[in-house]
Design a protein around this motif. Structure first.
Motif, short mmCIF file in Angstrom:
data_model
loop_
_atom_site.label_atom_id
_atom_site.label_comp_id
_atom_site.label_asym_id
_atom_site.label_seq_id
_atom_site.Cartn_x
_atom_site.Cartn_y
_atom_site.Cartn_z
N ASN A 262 0.83 -1.20 0.00
CA ASN A 262 0.00 0.00 0.00
C ASN A 262 0.86 1.25 0.00
O ASN A 262 2.05 1.21 0.30
CB ASN A 262 -0.94 0.00 1.21
CG ASN A 262 -0.15 -0.05 2.51
OD1 ASN A 262 0.52 0.90 2.84
ND2 ASN A 262 -0.23 -1.15 3.23
N CYS A 263 0.22 2.35 -0.35
CA CYS A 263 0.86 3.66 -0.32
C CYS A 263 -0.15 4.67 0.20
O CYS A 263 -1.29 4.69 -0.27
CB CYS A 263 1.34 4.06 -1.73
SG CYS A 263 2.19 5.65 -1.77
N GLY B 175 2.69 9.86 1.49
CA GLY B 175 3.69 9.27 0.59
C GLY B 175 4.35 8.03 1.14
O GLY B 175 5.16 7.41 0.47
N ASP B 176 4.02 7.64 2.37
CA ASP B 176 4.61 6.44 2.96
C ASP B 176 4.11 5.21 2.20
O ASP B 176 2.93 5.11 1.87
CB ASP B 176 4.24 6.31 4.43
CG ASP B 176 4.88 7.39 5.29
OD1 ASP B 176 5.93 7.93 4.89
OD2 ASP B 176 4.32 7.70 6.36
N PHE B 177 5.02 4.26 1.94
CA PHE B 177 4.62 3.06 1.21
C PHE B 177 5.31 1.84 1.78
O PHE B 177 6.35 1.92 2.43
CB PHE B 177 4.94 3.18 -0.29
CG PHE B 177 6.41 3.18 -0.61
CD1 PHE B 177 7.09 1.98 -0.84
CD2 PHE B 177 7.13 4.36 -0.69
CE1 PHE B 177 8.44 1.96 -1.14
CE2 PHE B 177 8.48 4.35 -0.98
CZ PHE B 177 9.15 3.16 -1.20
N ASN C 6 9.24 6.41 1.60
CA ASN C 6 8.35 7.53 1.36
C ASN C 6 8.55 8.00 -0.08
O ASN C 6 9.68 8.25 -0.50
CB ASN C 6 8.65 8.67 2.34
CG ASN C 6 7.69 9.81 2.17
OD1 ASN C 6 7.84 10.61 1.28
ND2 ASN C 6 6.69 9.87 3.04
N MET C 7 7.47 8.07 -0.84
CA MET C 7 7.55 8.44 -2.26
C MET C 7 8.17 9.82 -2.45
O MET C 7 8.80 10.08 -3.47
CB MET C 7 6.17 8.42 -2.92
CG MET C 7 5.63 7.06 -3.15
SD MET C 7 6.61 6.16 -4.35
CE MET C 7 5.73 4.62 -4.38
N PHE D 62 18.21 1.98 -8.04
CA PHE D 62 18.09 2.90 -6.91
C PHE D 62 19.18 2.58 -5.91
O PHE D 62 19.66 1.46 -5.83
CB PHE D 62 16.73 2.74 -6.23
CG PHE D 62 15.56 3.21 -7.06
CD1 PHE D 62 15.07 4.48 -6.91
CD2 PHE D 62 14.97 2.37 -7.99
CE1 PHE D 62 13.99 4.93 -7.67
CE2 PHE D 62 13.90 2.80 -8.76
CZ PHE D 62 13.41 4.08 -8.60
N GLU D 63 19.54 3.57 -5.10
CA GLU D 63 20.47 3.32 -4.00
C GLU D 63 19.86 3.83 -2.70
O GLU D 63 18.96 4.65 -2.71
CB GLU D 63 21.84 3.96 -4.26
CG GLU D 63 21.81 5.41 -4.69
CD GLU D 63 23.16 5.92 -5.14
OE1 GLU D 63 24.13 5.13 -5.24
OE2 GLU D 63 23.26 7.12 -5.39
N ASN D 64 20.32 3.25 -1.59
CA ASN D 64 19.87 3.63 -0.25
C ASN D 64 18.37 3.44 -0.06
O ASN D 64 17.68 4.31 0.45
CB ASN D 64 20.27 5.06 0.07
CG ASN D 64 21.75 5.28 -0.01
OD1 ASN D 64 22.54 4.44 0.42
ND2 ASN D 64 22.16 6.38 -0.62
N ILE D 65 17.87 2.27 -0.46
CA ILE D 65 16.46 1.92 -0.32
C ILE D 65 16.32 0.89 0.79
O ILE D 65 17.15 0.00 0.92
CB ILE D 65 15.90 1.35 -1.64
CG1 ILE D 65 16.06 2.36 -2.78
CG2 ILE D 65 14.45 0.92 -1.50
CD1 ILE D 65 15.33 3.66 -2.59
#
Length: 144
Positions: free
Chosen positions: A74-75, A80-82, A108-109, A136-139
């Motif tokens: 969910n988002c 923007g939290d997902f 967070n988007m 992507f980095e730092n996820i």
């Protein structure tokens, strides 16, 4: 030719060269915000492509996860939290080591897209969402 609200489909750049140009505003929120409706959703999303193929991008990763699918989540459209379940492959020293499943990606988007490091050159031209591979980095990932 039209979106689900009957608005004519037109080319509508949302982000160009990293700059926000437009929003998806449906009839309901357009009236509420006193703004013209643009569309309630995207119908064709087109990214520019990068220069390297996916295999080169994977080969340059020291450690990571190659996400191949999402399995629910969910988002929160307000914050923007997902949080999404993911599946894919574990990458170590540029090589696929093993499949992974039932992992989780969260964040967070509003910050997530700032962690986009690179786009691949592998857009599938016959899809309505023409997106290349993305690195992507730092996820935040969990469940391994």
């Amino acid at each position: 030719l039209f979106d689900e609200e009957g608005l004519a489909a037109v080319k509508r750049p949302v982000i160009e060269e990293g700059v926000l140009k437009s929003y998806y505003i449906d009839d309901y929120y357009g009236k509420k915000l006193g703004m013209k409706a643009t569309s309630g959703s995207s119908s064709n999303v087109i990214f520019n492509k990068g220069t390297r193929p996916l295999n080169d991008m994977l080969g340059s990763m020291k450690n990571g996860v190659f996400i191949t699918g999402f399995i629910g989540g969910n988002c929160n459209g307000s914050t923007g939290d997902f949080s999404y379940g993911i599946e894919g492959f574990l990458i170590e020293n540029g090589k696929i080591v093993q499949p992974v499943n039932e992992m989780n990606i969260a964040g967070n988007m509003n910050q997530f897209w700032f962690n986009l490091k690179e786009l691949g050159n592998d857009i599938l031209e016959n899809q309505s969402f023409r997106t290349p591979s993305m690195q992507f980095e730092n996820i935040d990932l969990s469940g391994l």
